[in-house]
Design a protein around this motif. Structure first.
Motif, PDB file in Angstrom:
ATOM      1  N   ARG A   1       0.834  -1.204   0.000  1.00 60.27           N
ATOM      2  CA  ARG A   1       0.000   0.000   0.000  1.00 60.27           C
ATOM      3  C   ARG A   1       0.870   1.256   0.000  1.00 60.27           C
ATOM      4  O   ARG A   1       2.060   1.216   0.284  1.00 60.27           O
ATOM      5  N   SER A   2       0.251   2.385  -0.291  1.00 62.70           N
ATOM      6  CA  SER A   2       0.949   3.662  -0.200  1.00 62.70           C
ATOM      7  C   SER A   2       1.360   3.907   1.245  1.00 62.70           C
ATOM      8  O   SER A   2       0.566   3.691   2.174  1.00 62.70           O
TER       9      SER A   2
ATOM     10  N   ALA B   1       6.476  11.265  -3.063  1.00 61.55           N
ATOM     11  CA  ALA B   1       5.094  11.325  -3.540  1.00 61.55           C
ATOM     12  C   ALA B   1       4.983  10.809  -4.968  1.00 61.55           C
ATOM     13  O   ALA B   1       3.993  10.164  -5.339  1.00 61.55           O
ATOM     14  N   GLU B   2       6.018  11.062  -5.779  1.00 62.23           N
ATOM     15  CA  GLU B   2       6.023  10.546  -7.145  1.00 62.23           C
ATOM     16  C   GLU B   2       6.043   9.025  -7.167  1.00 62.23           C
ATOM     17  O   GLU B   2       5.590   8.400  -8.139  1.00 62.23           O
ATOM     18  N   LEU B   3       6.560   8.437  -6.104  1.00 59.65           N
ATOM     19  CA  LEU B   3       6.552   6.971  -5.993  1.00 59.65           C
ATOM     20  C   LEU B   3       5.198   6.433  -5.526  1.00 59.65           C
ATOM     21  O   LEU B   3       5.018   5.222  -5.429  1.00 59.65           O
ATOM     22  N   GLY B   4       4.271   7.345  -5.206  1.00 60.51           N
ATOM     23  CA  GLY B   4       2.932   6.928  -4.819  1.00 60.51           C
ATOM     24  C   GLY B   4       2.633   6.995  -3.341  1.00 60.51           C
ATOM     25  O   GLY B   4       1.592   6.487  -2.894  1.00 60.51           O
ATOM     26  N   HIS B   5       3.513   7.617  -2.555  1.00 60.25           N
ATOM     27  CA  HIS B   5       3.305   7.692  -1.112  1.00 60.25           C
ATOM     28  C   HIS B   5       2.685   9.028  -0.708  1.00 60.25           C
ATOM     29  O   HIS B   5       2.765  10.010  -1.445  1.00 60.25           O
ATOM     30  N   ARG B   6       2.065   9.040   0.466  1.00 63.89           N
ATOM     31  CA  ARG B   6       1.485  10.262   1.028  1.00 63.89           C
ATOM     32  C   ARG B   6       2.502  10.878   1.987  1.00 63.89           C
ATOM     33  O   ARG B   6       2.958  10.207   2.921  1.00 63.89           O
TER      34      ARG B   6
ATOM     35  N   ALA C   1      -0.917  14.511  -2.923  1.00 65.66           N
ATOM     36  CA  ALA C   1      -0.217  13.543  -2.068  1.00 65.66           C
ATOM     37  C   ALA C   1       0.751  14.199  -1.096  1.00 65.66           C
ATOM     38  O   ALA C   1       1.327  13.507  -0.256  1.00 65.66           O
TER      39      ALA C   1
ATOM     40  N   VAL D   1       1.842  16.053  -8.053  1.00 67.83           N
ATOM     41  CA  VAL D   1       1.560  15.241  -6.856  1.00 67.83           C
ATOM     42  C   VAL D   1       1.026  16.106  -5.708  1.00 67.83           C
ATOM     43  O   VAL D   1       1.177  15.755  -4.542  1.00 67.83           O
TER      44      VAL D   1
END
Length: 258
Positions: free
Chosen positions: A33-34, A52-57, A83, A80
């Protein structure tokens, strides 16, 4: 894919490589998950936006409104903005803006040198982490400053750096403190954080002229050389900074400094 230039710059590349290993581990333990990331003192988003570009918050906690404004622009430019969240606060106010047991990863880069109470700051960081969560700490090291002062011919300042309890060369020193590996590891342990990796940061790159670093071919060669140097304990001892990766124990136990 990370596009931020900071990812590929020799002066931060090794930190990113080491973080990448920990991000992979966290992805495994969280089911992919993020992640919820807190970047304490993260300023304009040099680390926050690529994460954030990797998909994390990512929540950036920083006392500077100017830095947070730059963060907002950088996140928007990278696409992003949703995020990345900026919160104006300092380390002493971390637990007023971040809930306990809410973060998978906390970055604490260039913070412990300037906060009033490093032990309390790390204890608060540990409180923010979920069980099994990770903390990435980058802090200035005393030994490199001694060498830099000596090479510049400032021998009295170099001696004061060795003798001073906080690793300062005088009253006009801009840093309130510098660390060595033992002292930093002790602080982490006092906060209930288990140290799993210690690496040198900028072992050789600070000794190289900026014009050389900006050449893409030479920059790549320097990054490869730096990667080899940081693995050697003898070189790590003279690095400009130390990068420590630590984790909050799965049992949730923490020792809060008194």
């Amino acid at each position: 894919m990370m596009t931020d230039h900071a990812r590929r710059h020799p002066r931060t590349e090794m930190i990113w490589q080491q973080l990448g290993v920990e991000l992979t581990r966290l992805a495994e333990v969280t089911g992919g998950r993020s992640l919820d990331v807190v970047d304490l003192g993260g300023g304009s988003g040099t680390f926050a936006v690529p994460l954030a570009e990797l998909g994390h918050r990512v929540t950036v906690v920083d006392p500077s409104p100017n830095a947070l404004a730059t963060l907002e622009r950088r996140a928007a430019d990278a696409g992003v903005a949703e995020a990345v969240r900026g919160v104006q606060a300092d380390a002493a106010g971390l637990l007023t803006v971040i809930d306990g047991d809410s973060a998978d990863l906390v970055l604490c880069h260039g913070v412990l040198e300037v906060v009033d109470e490093p032990r309390t700051a790390l204890a608060d960081v540990a409180t923010c982490l979920r069980r099994g969560g990770a903390c990435s700490v980058v802090a200035a090291q005393r030994h490199a400053a001694v060498i830099a002062k000596a090479l510049a011919g400032h021998f009295a300042d170099a001696r004061r750096l060795i003798d001073d309890a906080h690793g300062r060369w005088g009253l006009s020193d801009p840093l309130p403190r510098r660390f060595d590996e033992i002292g930093l590891a002790t602080l982490m342990d006092d906060a209930g954080l288990d140290v799993v990796e210690v690496h040198g940061v900028r072992v050789l790159t600070d000794l190289v002229a900026g014009s050389v670093v900006e050449d893409p071919g030479e920059a790549a060669a320097l990054a490869e050389l730096e990667a080899a140097a940081v693995r050697e304990p003898a070189f790590r001892a003279v690095a400009a900074a130390l990068h420590v990766l630590a984790r909050r124990g799965d049992d949730g136990t923490r020792t809060v400094p008194g």
